[in-house]
Write a protein that holds these residues in place. Structure first.
Motif, PDB file in Angstrom:
ATOM      1  N   GLU A  20       0.607  -1.311  -0.321  1.00 45.64           N
ATOM      2  CA  GLU A  20       0.117   0.285  -0.012  1.00 45.64           C
ATOM      3  C   GLU A  20       1.200   1.103   0.038  1.00 45.64           C
ATOM      4  O   GLU A  20       1.867   1.441   0.665  1.00 45.64           O
ATOM      5  CB  GLU A  20      -0.325  -0.028   1.238  1.00 45.64           C
ATOM      6  CG  GLU A  20      -2.101  -1.102   1.542  1.00 45.64           C
ATOM      7  CD  GLU A  20      -2.760  -2.455   1.530  1.00 45.64           C
ATOM      8  OE1 GLU A  20      -1.164  -2.642   2.155  1.00 45.64           O
ATOM      9  OE2 GLU A  20      -3.031  -2.964   0.956  1.00 45.64           O
ATOM     10  N   SER A  24      -0.843  10.575   4.753  1.00 50.74           N
ATOM     11  CA  SER A  24      -1.773  11.331   5.628  1.00 50.74           C
ATOM     12  C   SER A  24      -1.166  12.761   6.575  1.00 50.74           C
ATOM     13  O   SER A  24      -0.534  12.450   6.692  1.00 50.74           O
ATOM     14  CB  SER A  24      -2.041  10.376   6.457  1.00 50.74           C
ATOM     15  OG  SER A  24      -2.561  10.805   7.460  1.00 50.74           O
ATOM     16  N   ASN A  35      -6.077  10.776   4.433  1.00 46.10           N
ATOM     17  CA  ASN A  35      -6.101   9.105   4.652  1.00 46.10           C
ATOM     18  C   ASN A  35      -5.798   8.018   2.775  1.00 46.10           C
ATOM     19  O   ASN A  35      -6.885   7.905   2.553  1.00 46.10           O
ATOM     20  CB  ASN A  35      -6.492   8.941   5.516  1.00 46.10           C
ATOM     21  CG  ASN A  35      -6.048   6.831   5.867  1.00 46.10           C
ATOM     22  OD1 ASN A  35      -4.697   7.154   5.713  1.00 46.10           O
ATOM     23  ND2 ASN A  35      -6.766   6.282   5.879  1.00 46.10           N
ATOM     24  N   SER A  39      -3.431   0.978  -3.155  1.00 45.97           N
ATOM     25  CA  SER A  39      -3.438  -0.601  -2.907  1.00 45.97           C
ATOM     26  C   SER A  39      -2.859  -0.682  -4.103  1.00 45.97           C
ATOM     27  O   SER A  39      -3.117  -0.115  -5.515  1.00 45.97           O
ATOM     28  CB  SER A  39      -4.819  -1.003  -2.956  1.00 45.97           C
ATOM     29  OG  SER A  39      -5.225  -2.345  -2.827  1.00 45.97           O
ATOM     30  N   SER A 130      -9.490   7.242  16.397  1.00 49.36           N
ATOM     31  CA  SER A 130     -11.663   7.269  16.325  1.00 49.36           C
ATOM     32  C   SER A 130     -11.419   7.075  18.376  1.00 49.36           C
ATOM     33  O   SER A 130     -12.360   7.550  18.320  1.00 49.36           O
ATOM     34  CB  SER A 130     -11.471   5.724  16.754  1.00 49.36           C
ATOM     35  OG  SER A 130     -11.289   5.104  15.437  1.00 49.36           O
ATOM     36  N   GLU A 316     -11.342   0.490  14.552  1.00 49.05           N
ATOM     37  CA  GLU A 316     -12.074   0.653  12.880  1.00 49.05           C
ATOM     38  C   GLU A 316     -11.826   0.223  12.008  1.00 49.05           C
ATOM     39  O   GLU A 316     -10.320   0.729  11.652  1.00 49.05           O
ATOM     40  CB  GLU A 316     -12.784   2.212  13.092  1.00 49.05           C
ATOM     41  CG  GLU A 316     -11.542   2.987  12.298  1.00 49.05           C
ATOM     42  CD  GLU A 316     -12.456   4.588  12.561  1.00 49.05           C
ATOM     43  OE1 GLU A 316     -13.061   5.273  11.593  1.00 49.05           O
ATOM     44  OE2 GLU A 316     -12.445   5.199  13.451  1.00 49.05           O
ATOM     45  N   SER A 317     -12.241  -0.419  10.994  1.00 46.44           N
ATOM     46  CA  SER A 317     -11.651  -0.821   9.350  1.00 46.44           C
ATOM     47  C   SER A 317     -11.054  -0.184   8.810  1.00 46.44           C
ATOM     48  O   SER A 317      -9.836  -0.458   8.717  1.00 46.44           O
ATOM     49  CB  SER A 317     -13.363  -1.427   8.928  1.00 46.44           C
ATOM     50  OG  SER A 317     -14.495  -0.855   8.670  1.00 46.44           O
ATOM     51  N   THR A 318     -11.187   1.157   8.657  1.00 48.34           N
ATOM     52  CA  THR A 318     -10.819   2.081   7.702  1.00 48.34           C
ATOM     53  C   THR A 318      -9.338   2.073   8.238  1.00 48.34           C
ATOM     54  O   THR A 318      -8.149   2.159   7.570  1.00 48.34           O
ATOM     55  CB  THR A 318     -10.656   3.277   7.827  1.00 48.34           C
ATOM     56  OG1 THR A 318     -11.983   3.606   8.090  1.00 48.34           O
ATOM     57  CG2 THR A 318     -10.484   4.630   6.781  1.00 48.34           C
ATOM     58  N   TYR A 319      -8.846   1.882   9.918  1.00 52.80           N
ATOM     59  CA  TYR A 319      -7.227   2.149  10.021  1.00 52.80           C
ATOM     60  C   TYR A 319      -6.591   0.788  10.543  1.00 52.80           C
ATOM     61  O   TYR A 319      -5.655   0.392  10.775  1.00 52.80           O
ATOM     62  CB  TYR A 319      -6.946   2.959  11.486  1.00 52.80           C
ATOM     63  CG  TYR A 319      -7.895   3.851  10.975  1.00 52.80           C
ATOM     64  CD1 TYR A 319      -7.414   4.907   9.754  1.00 52.80           C
ATOM     65  CD2 TYR A 319      -8.689   4.787  11.966  1.00 52.80           C
ATOM     66  CE1 TYR A 319      -7.701   6.539   9.724  1.00 52.80           C
ATOM     67  CE2 TYR A 319      -9.182   6.153  11.624  1.00 52.80           C
ATOM     68  CZ  TYR A 319      -8.531   6.929   9.960  1.00 52.80           C
ATOM     69  OH  TYR A 319      -9.355   7.943  10.010  1.00 52.80           O
ATOM     70  N   CYS A 320      -7.411  -0.535   9.618  1.00 58.23           N
ATOM     71  CA  CYS A 320      -7.172  -2.039   9.940  1.00 58.23           C
ATOM     72  C   CYS A 320      -6.223  -1.798   9.093  1.00 58.23           C
ATOM     73  O   CYS A 320      -4.445  -2.760   9.783  1.00 58.23           O
ATOM     74  CB  CYS A 320      -8.006  -3.270   9.768  1.00 58.23           C
ATOM     75  SG  CYS A 320      -9.120  -3.059  11.132  1.00 58.23           S
ATOM     76  N   ASN A 323      -1.711   1.871   6.595  1.00 54.80           N
ATOM     77  CA  ASN A 323      -2.259   3.176   6.386  1.00 54.80           C
ATOM     78  C   ASN A 323      -1.020   4.366   7.137  1.00 54.80           C
ATOM     79  O   ASN A 323      -0.186   3.866   7.884  1.00 54.80           O
ATOM     80  CB  ASN A 323      -3.508   3.420   6.703  1.00 54.80           C
ATOM     81  CG  ASN A 323      -3.747   4.173   8.380  1.00 54.80           C
ATOM     82  OD1 ASN A 323      -3.212   4.566   8.726  1.00 54.80           O
ATOM     83  ND2 ASN A 323      -3.999   2.007   8.906  1.00 54.80           N
TER      84      ASN A 323
END
Ligand code: KG4
Ligand code: ZN
Length: 354
Positions: A20, A24, A35, A39, A130, A316-320, A323
């Motif tokens: 990736e 950010s 952010n 990918s 978050s 939270e899923s965006t930051y799993c 990134n």
């Protein structure tokens, strides 16, 4: 210097450790102004895994547009940033070098400090993004495509590795399991989706490593799934010939195997977490990494923390997934605690947990 003493500090984070390309802008460590994650999944799909040479070339093409977009989306001028944070370890060396070179160039031309950040520890910054308020010492659980590690954190940046995988990472095992079941790549989410429609009817092993350390091993589980699905192989002219092929499976059978694999992989992780919590008094569990997107893992980690009467912080899923917000966030913490790195920093394939 005390935490939070610099108001409105803007850190540009750069991440390129695997496949990736990300940049950010994060304000004061926790407020994500932009952010951007490019990918490379489509470039690696036909190979069923990340090809390092393809990854580093793609980072080269993408890094500048990704940084430009991060600055633009944050609605700031490049000159407004206070520091550049870069994930410089661990990861694929050719990939890391692209981010490190970009970060050094920016830091030098803008005359701003550069902060080198450990990618694995940065995954554990994700819940801060978050708004989580995390008390230390904490047990850090990093489960991703490249790492499966348990860390004892005395603060957000100081970690001792309690245990890690001795072979495949958990995410890698999910990807291989999806390949065995012909579900495609990357496999984690596909196994998760298939498992939701299946039941864990097959008993697969929950491999344990020798000794008391909470280490992990996933390669035996992958092989058990392979033999379970395709039968015991025989060797003909030096080649492994399996009596069955995955195409013989019905959709329901594929979902049942996916569920059985997911339960075994998650149980292995939970056994390690249980061991670490039994032997290390901590105030909470904090977690990060791509596999934290997994529904069963999130549920079982929550139940485990409850058994030990401590809170759990999930990303939270965006930051799993990988990134740069997590790099900028931890970079801000290090910056406000006095870390300044030299322009002679380089990339390293090794970090705290590898
Ligand atoms: O953190 P990440 O982006 O990369 C590394 O730092 O290595 O994690 C990517 C990994 C992949 O192996 C992917 O299959 C896995 O996370 N993954 C999942 C799920 N979503 C992504 N694994 C299990 N269940 C999921 N829902
Ligand atoms: Zn990662």
């Amino acid at each position: 210097m005390e935490w939070g003493i610099l108001p409105m500090t803007l850190v540009l984070g750069i991440e390129s450790s695997c496949d990736e390309t990300a940049a950010s802008v994060v304000q004061d460590g926790c407020t994500v102004l932009s952010n951007i994650v490019a990918s490379q999944d489509e470039l690696h799909t036909e190979y069923g895994g990340v090809v390092p040479e393809i990854a580093s070339r793609a980072h080269l093409e993408r890094i500048l547009p990704v940084i430009q977009e991060a600055i633009k989306n944050a609605n700031i001028e490049l000159s407004a940033i206070d520091a550049v944070a870069v994930g410089n370890r661990p990861g694929l060396i050719g990939s890391l070098l692209v981010g490190v070179a970009a970060a050094k160039t920016l830091a030098w031309t803008l005359n701003k400090p550069i902060i080198a950040v450990d990618h694995v520890i940065a995954h554990l910054w994700a819940p801060h993004l978050s708004g989580a308020s995390i008390e230390y010492p904490a047990l850090g659980v990093v489960v991703s495509g490249g790492h499966t590690s348990l860390l004892l954190l005395t603060d957000p940046s100081n970690a001792k590795c309690l245990g890690k995988t001795i072979d495949d990472a958990a995410g890698e095992a999910f990807d291989k399991a999806a390949a065995i079941l012909k579900l495609g790549w990357p496999g984690g989410q596909r196994i998760d989706n298939a498992a939701a429609k299946g039941s864990p009817v097959h008993r697969l092993p929950r491999p344990k490593t020798k000794g008391n350390r909470p280490d992990f091993s996933f390669s035996g589980l992958k092989t058990a799934l392979l033999y379970g699905v395709r039968g015991n192989p025989s060797k003909v002219d030096g080649k492994m010939i399996f009596p069955h092929s995955p195409e013989e499976l019905s959709t329901q059978e594929i979902c049942d195997w996916a569920s059985s694999f997911q339960h075994a992989a998650v149980d292995s992780i939970i056994n390690g977490v249980h061991n670490a919590l039994s032997n290390n008094p901590v105030r909470c569990v904090v977690s990060g990494g791509g596999v934290l997107a997994n529904s069963l893992l999130r549920t079982k980690l929550t139940v485990t923390a409850e058994q030990f009467h401590i809170p759990i912080h999930l990303p939270e899923s965006t930051y799993c997934v990988d990134n740069a917000a997590m790099i900028a966030g931890l970079g801000h913490y290090l910056f406000t605690h006095g870390q300044r790195d030299s322009l002679s920093i380089t990339a390293s394939p090794r970090g705290i947990a590898s």
